[in-house]
Every structure is written in C-alpha cells, then in structure tokens.
Design a protein around this motif. Structure first.
Motif, PDB file in Angstrom:
ATOM      1  N   GLN A  19     -14.281 -16.853   2.526  1.00 55.01           N
ATOM      2  CA  GLN A  19     -13.835 -16.697   1.060  1.00 55.01           C
ATOM      3  C   GLN A  19     -13.905 -16.542  -0.521  1.00 55.01           C
ATOM      4  OE1 GLN A  19     -10.888 -19.453   2.764  1.00 55.01           O
ATOM      5  NE2 GLN A  19      -9.905 -17.550   4.183  1.00 55.01           N
ATOM      6  N   GLN A  56      -6.210 -10.854  -7.900  1.00 54.20           N
ATOM      7  CA  GLN A  56      -3.863 -10.840  -7.380  1.00 54.20           C
ATOM      8  C   GLN A  56      -3.738 -11.389  -7.001  1.00 54.20           C
ATOM      9  OE1 GLN A  56      -4.218  -6.522  -5.367  1.00 54.20           O
ATOM     10  NE2 GLN A  56      -6.270  -5.919  -6.450  1.00 54.20           N
ATOM     11  N   TYR A  87      -0.631 -12.204  -3.718  1.00 55.13           N
ATOM     12  CA  TYR A  87       0.683 -11.577  -2.385  1.00 55.13           C
ATOM     13  C   TYR A  87       0.556 -12.497  -2.457  1.00 55.13           C
ATOM     14  CZ  TYR A  87      -3.062  -7.576  -2.717  1.00 55.13           C
ATOM     15  OH  TYR A  87      -3.213  -6.318  -2.911  1.00 55.13           O
ATOM     16  N   GLN A 105       3.126 -13.325   1.872  1.00 50.91           N
ATOM     17  CA  GLN A 105       3.578 -13.075   3.509  1.00 50.91           C
ATOM     18  C   GLN A 105       4.179 -13.854   3.181  1.00 50.91           C
ATOM     19  OE1 GLN A 105       0.249 -13.993   5.895  1.00 50.91           O
ATOM     20  NE2 GLN A 105       0.848 -12.282   7.160  1.00 50.91           N
ATOM     21  N   PHE A 163      -1.364 -15.824  -1.246  1.00 49.64           N
ATOM     22  CA  PHE A 163      -2.629 -15.221  -1.305  1.00 49.64           C
ATOM     23  C   PHE A 163      -3.062 -15.407  -2.275  1.00 49.64           C
ATOM     24  CE2 PHE A 163      -2.899 -15.784   3.250  1.00 49.64           C
ATOM     25  CZ  PHE A 163      -1.877 -16.252   3.946  1.00 49.64           C
ATOM     26  N   TYR A 219     -10.918  -8.495  -5.457  1.00 48.16           N
ATOM     27  CA  TYR A 219     -12.381  -7.455  -5.203  1.00 48.16           C
ATOM     28  C   TYR A 219     -13.566  -8.008  -5.705  1.00 48.16           C
ATOM     29  CZ  TYR A 219      -8.970  -3.390  -4.348  1.00 48.16           C
ATOM     30  OH  TYR A 219      -8.175  -3.132  -3.905  1.00 48.16           O
ATOM     31  N   LEU A 279     -11.370  -6.365  -0.704  1.00 46.36           N
ATOM     32  CA  LEU A 279     -10.900  -7.908  -1.416  1.00 46.36           C
ATOM     33  C   LEU A 279     -10.836  -8.407  -0.071  1.00 46.36           C
ATOM     34  CD1 LEU A 279      -8.460  -7.759  -3.366  1.00 46.36           C
ATOM     35  CD2 LEU A 279      -6.781  -7.309  -2.101  1.00 46.36           C
ATOM     36  N   PHE A 300      -9.378 -12.204   0.597  1.00 46.58           N
ATOM     37  CA  PHE A 300      -8.034 -13.058   0.080  1.00 46.58           C
ATOM     38  C   PHE A 300      -8.968 -14.610   0.704  1.00 46.58           C
ATOM     39  CE2 PHE A 300      -5.080 -10.003   0.058  1.00 46.58           C
ATOM     40  CZ  PHE A 300      -5.810  -8.486   0.463  1.00 46.58           C
ATOM     41  N   GLY A 301      -8.117 -15.629  -0.149  1.00 48.69           N
ATOM     42  CA  GLY A 301      -7.598 -16.605   0.306  1.00 48.69           C
ATOM     43  C   GLY A 301      -7.173 -17.027   1.047  1.00 48.69           C
ATOM     44  N   GLY A 302      -7.005 -18.724   2.011  1.00 49.48           N
ATOM     45  CA  GLY A 302      -6.755 -19.154   3.329  1.00 49.48           C
ATOM     46  C   GLY A 302      -5.151 -18.645   2.593  1.00 49.48           C
ATOM     47  N   ARG A 311       1.131 -22.050   1.806  1.00 48.21           N
ATOM     48  CA  ARG A 311       2.290 -21.698   2.385  1.00 48.21           C
ATOM     49  C   ARG A 311       3.237 -22.984   1.772  1.00 48.21           C
ATOM     50  NH1 ARG A 311      -0.997 -23.360   6.412  1.00 48.21           N
ATOM     51  NH2 ARG A 311      -0.311 -25.385   6.900  1.00 48.21           N
ATOM     52  N   TYR A 327      -7.589  -5.051   8.509  1.00 53.61           N
ATOM     53  CA  TYR A 327      -7.630  -6.552   8.730  1.00 53.61           C
ATOM     54  C   TYR A 327      -6.688  -7.481   9.853  1.00 53.61           C
ATOM     55  CZ  TYR A 327      -7.926  -6.360   3.426  1.00 53.61           C
ATOM     56  OH  TYR A 327      -8.266  -6.258   2.100  1.00 53.61           O
ATOM     57  N   ARG A 381      -3.282 -18.384   8.433  1.00 53.77           N
ATOM     58  CA  ARG A 381      -5.148 -17.975   7.825  1.00 53.77           C
ATOM     59  C   ARG A 381      -4.546 -17.187   7.797  1.00 53.77           C
ATOM     60  NH1 ARG A 381      -9.397 -21.036   9.906  1.00 53.77           N
ATOM     61  NH2 ARG A 381     -10.157 -20.367   8.494  1.00 53.77           N
ATOM     62  N   GLY A 382      -5.787 -16.811   6.233  1.00 57.07           N
ATOM     63  CA  GLY A 382      -6.399 -16.055   5.543  1.00 57.07           C
ATOM     64  C   GLY A 382      -6.385 -14.468   6.846  1.00 57.07           C
ATOM     65  N   GLN A 400      -2.799  -3.331  -2.381  1.00 57.49           N
ATOM     66  CA  GLN A 400      -3.215  -3.167  -1.423  1.00 57.49           C
ATOM     67  C   GLN A 400      -1.442  -2.788  -0.845  1.00 57.49           C
ATOM     68  OE1 GLN A 400      -6.142  -4.437   1.003  1.00 57.49           O
ATOM     69  NE2 GLN A 400      -8.311  -3.813  -0.142  1.00 57.49           N
TER      70      GLN A 400
END
Lengths: 111, 113
Positions: free
Chosen positions: A2, A33, A35, A37, A88, A92, A99, A101-103, A106, B36, B42-43, B102
C-alpha cells in the motif's frame, strides 16, 4: 504494497464533533485523493489535492498535504450521522495509470 | 453525465464454476477502466486496468482474467473459481490518468461455496 496508510483505522465520535483522519505515503506524488465508501457500496471521490497545494476546502471537508512529511489529513467538521463511512486516501504511481489505496479509516458518527 | 453500471450486485458460486462480471460505462469515450477486489474491512487491490480496447494490464498473478471487447465494456472472468476468489469486486473508470479521479460502480459481492 500500500502506498497510503490511514490512521486511525477506526474512529467513533458524536454528531457535531470534528473528525480527523490521517494518511501517510511512501513515494513522491503529483497529487493525493480522498474517497468515501458507504458500507457495501462503491467509492466516491471527495477531493484531490495537488503536490503544490498545502490546504484545500470543499464544504465541511478540509484536506491538508505536507509533502515534506509525506502525509495528508482529512478533517470533517460538524460531523453528521450520514458521514458514517470508510474513508480512503489514494495516490497515483509515477506513470499515472495506477491508483493505490490505503487501508482506510472507518468512521462512525453517533447521533 | 457519465454513469457506470456493474452487475450482478451479489453472486454465490460453487468452487470450480466459471465467472463473468460485467461493467459498462456511459457518457464518456475511451475511458481508463479498472477492476479492484476488496477484502472485508480492507483497502482496494488493483487487479486489472485497461487504457483501450483489447489492452489489459494485470497487477497480480491470479485465477482471474479481464477483457475489454468494446470501448466502454470491461469484463472480469474466471474459468474455475477458488474459495480465495471470494470478495467485493469493484469496477471503476477515469478519463485520462495522472490527476483524474476514479468513478466506481456499486460493486459485486462474490461468495464462493
């Protein structure tokens, strides 16, 4: 491996409080960036900060970038229960086609 | 406006069965496309990306393959699923690369029994 690592892994706060999440990365970047989720959904792009920027705002979001420390932070002010999600950071690679992403952090905002 | 469609939303498959997940993008042309996989809590792990029709790059050796038969269609496949293929699969697109965000589909939850 990562590129970005978020800290903390989990964060629980009360509605109205501020939430701060941190991200560290390893190699030089052109931009970073963030993000979001929601559980069981796809990721949504929040904000992009370029390497020549130190701070950026978007609504209740504030992102900072410290390239000397290879770190970034995401601050959500006056949090709401609807902000509950995983967040997250992502960067790039040098070729700009991948791209990483980190873990994630939460975040739970309790009403 | 651009939209991305990914289906099915959930899928339960037996070990050894084939797999086909489809992703389509509307409202843009010549997008970069990505698959993905995300393990629980997790990521994201990048599996494949494509910068054009028939052009596929694989990031990790695995039991899966990807194809891009049309400009805005990206397919993830397997001939024989393994238990370890379980996970949450996400498709994404970007316009160009380097400093572009993205945009993700809503994912497919794949369970292997």
């Amino acid at each position: 491996s990562q590129q970005g690592e978020e800290d903390p892994q989990a964060l629980s706060i009360q509605e109205g409080e501020n939430a701060t999440m941190n991200c560290s990365y390893k190699t030089s970047i052109n931009n970073l960036q963030w993000y979001r989720q929601n559980s069981g959904r796809g990721l949504v792009h929040l904000i992009l900060i370029r390497s020549n920027e130190r701070e950026k705002h978007s609504g209740r979001l504030r992102v900072t970038l410290d390239t000397s420390k290879k770190s970034s932070s995401l601050l959500i002010t006056a949090s709401r229960a609807a902000d509950t999600a995983s967040y997250f950071c992502a960067t790039y690679n040098n070729a700009g086609n991948m791209l990483t992403f980190g873990g994630g952090t939460r975040l739970m905002v309790k009403p | 406006s651009q939209t991305i469609h990914q289906w099915p939303a959930t899928l339960v498959q037996p070990v050894g069965s084939p797999l086909s997940l489809e992703c389509t993008v509307e409202g843009t042309s010549n997008p970069n496309l990505y698959w993905y996989r995300q393990a629980a809590g997790r990521g994201l792990q990048l599996l494949f990306y494509s910068v054009g029709i028939g052009q596929i790059s694989s990031e990790v050796p695995q039991n899966l393959s990807a194809s891009r038969p049309q400009d805005r269609q990206f397919i993830l496949s397997s001939k024989k699923l393994l238990l370890s293929d379980s996970g949450f699969y996400l498709c994404a697109w970007s316009q160009g690369q380097g400093d572009q965000p993205q945009h993700f589909g809503d994912g497919t939850r794949l369970s292997i029994l």
